[in-house]
Design an enzyme around this catalytic site. Sequence first.
Site, short mmCIF file in Angstrom:
data_model
loop_
_atom_site.label_atom_id
_atom_site.label_comp_id
_atom_site.label_asym_id
_atom_site.label_seq_id
_atom_site.Cartn_x
_atom_site.Cartn_y
_atom_site.Cartn_z
N LYS A 106 0.86 -1.18 0.00
CA LYS A 106 0.00 0.00 0.00
C LYS A 106 0.89 1.23 0.00
O LYS A 106 1.99 1.20 0.56
CB LYS A 106 -0.88 0.02 1.27
CG LYS A 106 -2.13 0.85 1.10
CD LYS A 106 -3.18 0.10 0.31
CE LYS A 106 -4.44 0.89 0.12
NZ LYS A 106 -5.48 0.06 -0.52
P1 NAD Z 1 -12.86 7.36 -3.47
O1 NAD Z 1 -11.89 8.41 -3.08
O2 NAD Z 1 -13.25 7.22 -4.89
O3 NAD Z 1 -14.21 7.52 -2.63
C1 NAD Z 1 -14.23 7.59 -1.23
C2 NAD Z 1 -15.62 8.04 -0.82
O4 NAD Z 1 -15.71 8.03 0.60
C3 NAD Z 1 -15.94 9.48 -1.28
O5 NAD Z 1 -17.31 9.55 -1.62
C4 NAD Z 1 -15.65 10.29 -0.01
O6 NAD Z 1 -16.36 11.52 0.01
C5 NAD Z 1 -16.14 9.31 1.04
N1 NAD Z 1 -15.60 9.58 2.38
C6 NAD Z 1 -14.35 9.95 2.72
N2 NAD Z 1 -14.28 10.14 4.04
C7 NAD Z 1 -15.50 9.85 4.55
C8 NAD Z 1 -16.06 9.84 5.84
N3 NAD Z 1 -15.34 10.20 6.91
N4 NAD Z 1 -17.36 9.46 5.97
C9 NAD Z 1 -18.09 9.13 4.89
N5 NAD Z 1 -17.62 9.12 3.64
C10 NAD Z 1 -16.35 9.47 3.47
O7 NAD Z 1 -12.26 5.99 -2.89
P2 NAD Z 1 -12.63 4.49 -3.31
O8 NAD Z 1 -11.61 4.05 -4.28
O9 NAD Z 1 -14.08 4.41 -3.62
O10 NAD Z 1 -12.32 3.72 -1.95
C11 NAD Z 1 -13.30 3.58 -0.92
C12 NAD Z 1 -12.89 2.44 -0.01
O11 NAD Z 1 -12.80 1.24 -0.78
C13 NAD Z 1 -11.53 2.59 0.66
O12 NAD Z 1 -11.59 1.99 1.94
C14 NAD Z 1 -10.62 1.80 -0.23
O13 NAD Z 1 -9.45 1.35 0.45
C15 NAD Z 1 -11.52 0.65 -0.59
N6 NAD Z 1 -11.15 -0.06 -1.82
C16 NAD Z 1 -11.01 0.59 -3.00
C17 NAD Z 1 -10.69 -0.12 -4.13
C18 NAD Z 1 -10.61 0.52 -5.49
O14 NAD Z 1 -10.43 -0.21 -6.47
N7 NAD Z 1 -10.76 1.82 -5.63
C19 NAD Z 1 -10.47 -1.51 -4.05
C20 NAD Z 1 -10.63 -2.15 -2.83
C21 NAD Z 1 -10.98 -1.41 -1.71
#
Ligand code: NAD
Length: 417
Positions: A106
């Site tokens: 990461k």
């Molecule tokens: P992103 O930046 O596209 O979206 C994150 C979302 O969460 C946004 O809508 C943001 O406004 C919201 N957010 C941030 N802080 C917040 C809070 N305190 N309360 C409520 N909402 C909040 O990120 P993403 O890629 O969608 O990732 C989201 C989660 O999924 C993370 O935990 C990430 O590690 C996990 N994840 C992502 C992927 C990927 O392929 N992008 C893969 C596996 C896991």
Amino acid sequence: MSAHYDVLQMARQQLDLAAKHLDLDSGLQRVLAEPKRQLIVHFPVVLDNGEVEVFEGYRVQHNTSRGPTKGGIRYHQDVDVHETTALAMWMTWKCAVADIPYGGAKGSVKVNVRSLSKRELEKLTRRYATEINIVIGERGDIPAPDIGTNPQVMAWIMDTISMQSGYTTPGVVTGKPIPLGGSQGRVEATGRGVIVSTAEACKRIGMNLQGAKVVVQGFGNVGSVAAWLAEKLGAIVVGVSDARGAIYNEKGLPIDQLYHKYSGMDGGIMNFKECQPVTNEELLQLPCDILLPSAISAQITAENADKIKAKLIVEGANGPTTPGADAILSDKGVLVVPDILANAGGVIVSYFEWVQDLQNFFWEEDEVNKKLERHMQRSFGQVWDTMAHYKTDMRTAAMIIGVKRVADATVMRGIFP
Ligand code: NAD
């Protein structure tokens, strides 16, 4: 003790539990509890106003027993090396549960992306990529997007590493734009995998996804796609949120409209008026059948777990449920499909993207989606069977599979020298 230190403790607690079930050798457990490599960098960026700002960033590689390391890059003001290490550990187990040939890594930079112009974001990205170039590479460690990063950021990283290599290296990152060697279906892959897991869980617990009420925390890459696909399958999405707040309509929100209008905009959904605004804390406690936490870690805790009404929680985010909450939810009979299984769709299609890049041969979207679905269904089935065999919860079952596969690979390879 910082909240992020807790996340690493949480990851180690989960490892302890799986190790007990497996009766793992204590030396082997010590190997798995530590990251192989932690790089901390400080680097300057000249801002648009001419001032120099110094940023702190990390790249942590947890384990390489099953192959090169793989894991996203997060831009967020609250990251630190402990949290980044926990996320790298979870990536190791996730890749092993999905049975793809990677270990976990990461990366992160402590920055509020909302405070940067596009030019500053590009400069920060290119300099961070240069700083971590000593440990990443298409055969060694392959980053991907995470919170605060997107295909454009991946394009800048790919270009930066290519400039420094003297030739184009598309395989050095995944989640790239399609014209630069990205894969069809990658943008939607994590959310799609969350919904495949949700459908598999519904089948097994006798819940009808069609007509089920769904709440999604986070409306970014993962949450917005998961909400959109849930609606397409006939579920009624009653609540969604982002960092600025949450919206609720008990009759259902128009997700297709919200997805196309607001999913790329942080704070965008609060502009939608035909709904009731609620806080993120209230959102988690709304009446619903299925909860998809898809934002950040440690959102469902021992303090609020008892108030959650959903019967099924499918973790789009990494680490949204703490061990204290897990125990309460299990007593309440709530099924939690754990992150290392539920959100593996992203890394699975990243793996497909990497394979396509290395072969310079690209697949159609339909083929990618079908392969993703098969991979997710197979992993789900294995975790479900393991849960029954060990008479435990789904998280521990997934950990048992992940930890065993990594431990077996470590033993087969032997400890060098
Ligand atoms: P992103 O930046 O596209 O979206 C994150 C979302 O969460 C946004 O809508 C943001 O406004 C919201 N957010 C941030 N802080 C917040 C809070 N305190 N309360 C409520 N909402 C909040 O990120 P993403 O890629 O969608 O990732 C989201 C989660 O999924 C993370 O935990 C990430 O590690 C996990 N994840 C992502 C992927 C990927 O392929 N992008 C893969 C596996 C896991």
